[in-house]
Scaffold this motif. Sequence first.
Motif, PDB file in Angstrom:
ATOM      1  N   ALA A 214       0.883  -1.341   0.016  1.00  0.00           N
ATOM      2  CA  ALA A 214       0.009   0.146   0.059  1.00  0.00           C
ATOM      3  C   ALA A 214       0.806   1.434   0.107  1.00  0.00           C
ATOM      4  N   LYS A 215       2.068   1.148   0.760  1.00  0.00           N
ATOM      5  CA  LYS A 215       2.785   2.461   0.765  1.00  0.00           C
ATOM      6  C   LYS A 215       3.520   2.699  -0.640  1.00  0.00           C
ATOM      7  N   LEU A 216       3.515   1.559  -1.430  1.00  0.00           N
ATOM      8  CA  LEU A 216       3.956   1.642  -2.797  1.00  0.00           C
ATOM      9  C   LEU A 216       2.817   2.134  -3.979  1.00  0.00           C
ATOM     10  N   ALA A 217       1.558   2.350  -3.421  1.00  0.00           N
ATOM     11  CA  ALA A 217       0.458   2.458  -4.272  1.00  0.00           C
ATOM     12  C   ALA A 217       0.283   1.264  -5.352  1.00  0.00           C
ATOM     13  N   ILE A 218       0.265   0.098  -4.809  1.00  0.00           N
ATOM     14  CA  ILE A 218      -0.016  -1.047  -5.465  1.00  0.00           C
ATOM     15  C   ILE A 218      -0.679  -2.032  -4.516  1.00  0.00           C
ATOM     16  N   ASP A 241      -0.711  -2.379 -10.293  1.00  0.00           N
ATOM     17  CA  ASP A 241      -0.642  -0.899 -10.047  1.00  0.00           C
ATOM     18  C   ASP A 241      -2.210  -0.446 -10.030  1.00  0.00           C
ATOM     19  N   SER A 242      -2.377   0.703  -9.751  1.00  0.00           N
ATOM     20  CA  SER A 242      -3.504   1.394  -9.353  1.00  0.00           C
ATOM     21  C   SER A 242      -4.011   2.314 -10.422  1.00  0.00           C
ATOM     22  N   ASP A 243      -3.317   2.540 -11.497  1.00  0.00           N
ATOM     23  CA  ASP A 243      -3.639   3.439 -12.740  1.00  0.00           C
ATOM     24  C   ASP A 243      -4.088   2.623 -13.861  1.00  0.00           C
ATOM     25  N   GLN A 248       2.160   3.387 -14.812  1.00  0.00           N
ATOM     26  CA  GLN A 248       2.806   2.351 -14.060  1.00  0.00           C
ATOM     27  C   GLN A 248       2.269   0.858 -14.382  1.00  0.00           C
ATOM     28  N   LEU A 320       9.336   1.884  -9.500  1.00  0.00           N
ATOM     29  CA  LEU A 320       8.781   1.256  -8.683  1.00  0.00           C
ATOM     30  C   LEU A 320       9.466  -0.138  -8.360  1.00  0.00           C
TER      31      LEU A 320
END
Length: 336
Positions: A214-218, A241-243, A248, A320
């Motif tokens: 979560a800290k790495l936005a995954i 990834d979140s996008d 990413q 990442l």
Amino acid sequence: MNRRRKPIAVLFAVVLLLGGCSETISGTASPVPGQGPVLTKAAPCSLLTPEHADALALKLPGVETKGDRSRQLPPMCLLSERDDSPHGVSLSITQSVDVTLNEFYAGAQPGEKFGIGGFTWTRYPSPLGPTACSLSTELGPSSFVELGSETQPGAAETTACDLALAAAPAIASKLPGGQPAPKIVAPPGQKKPEPSGPLLRVDPCALLKPDEAAKLAIAAGTPVDQKYLANPEDKGCEWKDSDGDKGQRPLNVTFFPSTAVADVAGLEGTPEETDLAGRKWTVRSNTALKYCTAALPITGTSTVKVSSGHGDDEAKACDLLRAALPTVSAALPADS
């Protein structure tokens, strides 16, 4: 698996034009003292059992041709390397019941001799050059067996006979007077190693906990479907990834418990070594694909690969991966 063109296979293709499978010669042959009766039927593909072929990572059935006495060509069998052989090469087996060694080698002088399986095997110069090996044992005045092998891709010329020498005990055990039940050990690179090492007891998804992800936005890691992995023993995990499909790319960790780092696919780009608490990772960025990898050899035959990328910006391809790599590396087993 992509292979270079094999000299032995080229030679075999010429012999294959003769066609056929085996050849029986009428009359009798005199045995060499201490080596038992001489065979009067040539069936070279029968000289390697399925068990020995498996130990040498060779495909069965072999392709067998009929000989041509007028051209001093005895029957021959070609056994190709298996597709899972990391650096495997083919083995040819020639069996004569009516052509002399001198005729076969056109008077070439014998070289180094080896005592294997109850027979004396002699290396002769190969018409294919020093990267090929011709290893023969004489069974009678007009009877012999010849084994042909070659150097593995990129290997030294001195290794040309490695596969022939490894196969010789197996072939000898099928000949009259040969020593039975030999232990066959394939040359390095010929046979894919058995899965081993600390990676067998680790879940790749455990290397990056959900809060760390979560800290790495995954997202939290999910196992990779086996059908997307190179080998049945491999294990993988993906952190999406979140996008979506933009920017990413996901982070992936793959365990290869039976593949040396040099044989892992997809490690492309200029290498850069990164030392993380004594673990020396090699990071590579492929700018054309906007793709980044990091590889760590765990043993001589096992590897960890981490990969990610960025679809829009090649300069961010490794961001990442570099952010996650210290955590992933620290979570590996202490004995790796």
